[in-house]
Design a protein around this motif. Structure first.
Motif, PDB file in Angstrom:
ATOM      1  N   TYR A 128       0.852  -1.184   0.000  1.00 53.45           N
ATOM      2  CA  TYR A 128       0.000   0.000   0.000  1.00 53.45           C
ATOM      3  C   TYR A 128       0.891   1.237   0.000  1.00 53.45           C
ATOM      4  O   TYR A 128       1.848   1.341   0.762  1.00 53.45           O
ATOM      5  N   MET A 129       0.589   2.201  -0.886  1.00 55.02           N
ATOM      6  CA  MET A 129       1.440   3.374  -1.040  1.00 55.02           C
ATOM      7  C   MET A 129       0.776   4.684  -0.630  1.00 55.02           C
ATOM      8  O   MET A 129       1.432   5.714  -0.592  1.00 55.02           O
ATOM      9  N   GLY A 130      -0.531   4.668  -0.366  1.00 58.95           N
ATOM     10  CA  GLY A 130      -1.235   5.912  -0.076  1.00 58.95           C
ATOM     11  C   GLY A 130      -1.960   6.407  -1.316  1.00 58.95           C
ATOM     12  O   GLY A 130      -1.766   5.894  -2.418  1.00 58.95           O
ATOM     13  N   ASN A 131      -2.813   7.405  -1.145  1.00 60.51           N
ATOM     14  CA  ASN A 131      -3.588   7.983  -2.255  1.00 60.51           C
ATOM     15  C   ASN A 131      -4.326   6.928  -3.071  1.00 60.51           C
ATOM     16  O   ASN A 131      -4.337   6.974  -4.298  1.00 60.51           O
ATOM     17  N   LEU A 132      -4.906   5.949  -2.363  1.00 56.24           N
ATOM     18  CA  LEU A 132      -5.736   4.904  -2.986  1.00 56.24           C
ATOM     19  C   LEU A 132      -4.950   3.919  -3.852  1.00 56.24           C
ATOM     20  O   LEU A 132      -5.519   3.202  -4.663  1.00 56.24           O
ATOM     21  N   LEU A 133      -3.621   3.874  -3.683  1.00 57.66           N
ATOM     22  CA  LEU A 133      -2.745   3.073  -4.544  1.00 57.66           C
ATOM     23  C   LEU A 133      -2.037   1.960  -3.774  1.00 57.66           C
ATOM     24  O   LEU A 133      -1.500   2.186  -2.689  1.00 57.66           O
ATOM     25  N   ALA A 134      -2.022   0.783  -4.385  1.00 55.81           N
ATOM     26  CA  ALA A 134      -1.159  -0.313  -3.947  1.00 55.81           C
ATOM     27  C   ALA A 134      -0.353  -0.755  -5.165  1.00 55.81           C
ATOM     28  O   ALA A 134      -0.857  -0.724  -6.297  1.00 55.81           O
ATOM     29  N   ILE A 135       0.894  -1.129  -4.926  1.00 59.28           N
ATOM     30  CA  ILE A 135       1.774  -1.548  -6.020  1.00 59.28           C
ATOM     31  C   ILE A 135       2.311  -2.948  -5.723  1.00 59.28           C
ATOM     32  O   ILE A 135       3.457  -3.115  -5.286  1.00 59.28           O
ATOM     33  N   PRO A 136       1.480  -3.965  -5.930  1.00 62.16           N
ATOM     34  CA  PRO A 136       1.970  -5.323  -5.692  1.00 62.16           C
ATOM     35  C   PRO A 136       3.058  -5.696  -6.699  1.00 62.16           C
ATOM     36  O   PRO A 136       2.940  -5.416  -7.887  1.00 62.16           O
ATOM     37  N   HIS A 137       4.125  -6.287  -6.186  1.00 63.15           N
ATOM     38  CA  HIS A 137       5.223  -6.732  -7.040  1.00 63.15           C
ATOM     39  C   HIS A 137       5.931  -7.886  -6.358  1.00 63.15           C
ATOM     40  O   HIS A 137       5.737  -8.127  -5.174  1.00 63.15           O
ATOM     41  N   VAL A 182      -5.150  -1.807 -12.514  1.00 62.65           N
ATOM     42  CA  VAL A 182      -6.559  -2.145 -12.375  1.00 62.65           C
ATOM     43  C   VAL A 182      -7.188  -1.112 -11.446  1.00 62.65           C
ATOM     44  O   VAL A 182      -6.703  -0.880 -10.343  1.00 62.65           O
ATOM     45  N   ARG A 183      -8.256  -0.483 -11.939  1.00 60.46           N
ATOM     46  CA  ARG A 183      -9.018   0.464 -11.116  1.00 60.46           C
ATOM     47  C   ARG A 183     -10.270  -0.260 -10.627  1.00 60.46           C
ATOM     48  O   ARG A 183     -10.916  -1.002 -11.372  1.00 60.46           O
ATOM     49  N   TYR A 184     -10.612  -0.014  -9.373  1.00 54.50           N
ATOM     50  CA  TYR A 184     -11.769  -0.664  -8.765  1.00 54.50           C
ATOM     51  C   TYR A 184     -12.879   0.340  -8.503  1.00 54.50           C
ATOM     52  O   TYR A 184     -12.615   1.461  -8.062  1.00 54.50           O
ATOM     53  N   PRO A 185     -14.139  -0.076  -8.767  1.00 53.73           N
ATOM     54  CA  PRO A 185     -15.258   0.853  -8.567  1.00 53.73           C
ATOM     55  C   PRO A 185     -15.490   1.187  -7.098  1.00 53.73           C
ATOM     56  O   PRO A 185     -15.941   2.282  -6.773  1.00 53.73           O
ATOM     57  N   GLN A 186     -15.160   0.261  -6.215  1.00 59.16           N
ATOM     58  CA  GLN A 186     -15.292   0.474  -4.774  1.00 59.16           C
ATOM     59  C   GLN A 186     -13.935   0.218  -4.128  1.00 59.16           C
ATOM     60  O   GLN A 186     -13.188  -0.642  -4.585  1.00 59.16           O
ATOM     61  N   PRO A 187     -13.621   0.936  -3.054  1.00 59.14           N
ATOM     62  CA  PRO A 187     -12.330   0.715  -2.393  1.00 59.14           C
ATOM     63  C   PRO A 187     -12.189  -0.721  -1.885  1.00 59.14           C
ATOM     64  O   PRO A 187     -13.147  -1.308  -1.386  1.00 59.14           O
ATOM     65  N   ILE A 188     -10.997  -1.249  -2.041  1.00 60.54           N
ATOM     66  CA  ILE A 188     -10.642  -2.559  -1.513  1.00 60.54           C
ATOM     67  C   ILE A 188      -9.892  -2.341  -0.205  1.00 60.54           C
ATOM     68  O   ILE A 188      -9.049  -1.448  -0.116  1.00 60.54           O
ATOM     69  N   ASP A 189     -10.195  -3.153   0.788  1.00 55.46           N
ATOM     70  CA  ASP A 189      -9.507  -3.075   2.077  1.00 55.46           C
ATOM     71  C   ASP A 189      -8.118  -3.707   1.923  1.00 55.46           C
ATOM     72  O   ASP A 189      -7.994  -4.902   1.711  1.00 55.46           O
ATOM     73  N   TRP A 190      -7.096  -2.871   2.013  1.00 58.37           N
ATOM     74  CA  TRP A 190      -5.706  -3.318   1.873  1.00 58.37           C
ATOM     75  C   TRP A 190      -5.054  -3.146   3.242  1.00 58.37           C
ATOM     76  O   TRP A 190      -4.479  -2.118   3.543  1.00 58.37           O
ATOM     77  N   ASN A 191      -5.213  -4.151   4.072  1.00 54.26           N
ATOM     78  CA  ASN A 191      -4.690  -4.078   5.446  1.00 54.26           C
ATOM     79  C   ASN A 191      -5.208  -2.833   6.169  1.00 54.26           C
ATOM     80  O   ASN A 191      -4.449  -2.117   6.820  1.00 54.26           O
ATOM     81  N   GLY A 192      -6.488  -2.549   5.993  1.00 54.90           N
ATOM     82  CA  GLY A 192      -7.102  -1.419   6.682  1.00 54.90           C
ATOM     83  C   GLY A 192      -7.029  -0.102   5.930  1.00 54.90           C
ATOM     84  O   GLY A 192      -7.512   0.909   6.421  1.00 54.90           O
ATOM     85  N   PRO A 218      -7.786   2.051   2.205  1.00 54.54           N
ATOM     86  CA  PRO A 218      -8.603   1.953   0.989  1.00 54.54           C
ATOM     87  C   PRO A 218      -7.760   2.023  -0.283  1.00 54.54           C
ATOM     88  O   PRO A 218      -6.924   2.905  -0.448  1.00 54.54           O
ATOM     89  N   VAL A 219      -7.993   1.070  -1.190  1.00 54.63           N
ATOM     90  CA  VAL A 219      -7.281   1.029  -2.468  1.00 54.63           C
ATOM     91  C   VAL A 219      -8.283   1.009  -3.612  1.00 54.63           C
ATOM     92  O   VAL A 219      -9.218   0.214  -3.607  1.00 54.63           O
ATOM     93  N   ARG A 220      -8.090   1.915  -4.561  1.00 57.14           N
ATOM     94  CA  ARG A 220      -8.896   1.920  -5.788  1.00 57.14           C
ATOM     95  C   ARG A 220      -8.057   1.542  -7.014  1.00 57.14           C
ATOM     96  O   ARG A 220      -8.601   1.277  -8.079  1.00 57.14           O
ATOM     97  N   PHE A 221      -6.723   1.548  -6.849  1.00 54.42           N
ATOM     98  CA  PHE A 221      -5.821   1.218  -7.952  1.00 54.42           C
ATOM     99  C   PHE A 221      -4.790   0.200  -7.492  1.00 54.42           C
ATOM    100  O   PHE A 221      -4.073   0.431  -6.517  1.00 54.42           O
TER     101      PHE A 221
END
Length: 146
Positions: free
Chosen positions: A55-64, A81-91, A93-96
């Motif tokens: 998780y990087m902040g600003n609704l972004l996660a960069i899995p690698h 991948v953009r998501y219509p609803q936020p995904i819980d990423w260890n608490g 919110p991720v949209r990208f």
């Protein structure tokens, strides 16, 4: 650096994942399907996430993947991948979810280009407002510039 690390075919405007693990798998599958990585690279993405959150902040996660997964990378590439609803990423919110695979440490340069875009809240809003994958791709096409 490898040219065109982000292909239009690797941009999805409406992701289907609803959990962090599904999102990692979805971003990783785009890298596999485009021929950038072998399928086992996705396993290393989960290993990386288990050791440190991407998780990087600003609704972004960069899995690698992990450093040990370098042999699974065939060429440098990005998926988004953009998501219509936020995904819980260890608490958080991720949209990208932006999947990254980088040959020869190119992932560091790729990460910095993505981070620059996502550090600007106006740019993130443009990505959220984009009506299609084509629009998202056009907004991010600068990551392909050397």
């Amino acid at each position: 650096m490898t040219q065109n690390i982000l292909a239009r075919s690797n941009v999805v405007a409406e992701g289907t994942a609803t959990t962090r693990d599904e999102a990692i798998r979805e971003a990783g599958a785009l890298l596999v399907d485009s021929g950038a990585v072998r399928p086992d690279y996705i396993d290393s993405m989960f290993e990386r996430e288990a050791s440190v959150s991407t998780y990087m902040g600003n609704l972004l996660a960069i899995p690698h993947g992990t450093n040990e997964a370098k042999e699974s990378i065939l060429r440098s590439s990005l998926s988004l991948v953009r998501y219509p609803q936020p995904i819980d990423w260890n608490g958080k919110p991720v949209r990208f979810a932006v999947g990254i695979a980088g040959l020869n440490n190119e992932h560091l340069e790729i990460l910095s280009k993505v981070a620059i875009v996502f550090s600007d809240t106006d740019e993130v809003q443009k990505l959220l407002d984009a009506g299609s994958a084509d629009e998202i791709f056009q907004l991010l096409e600068e990551v392909n510039e050397a």
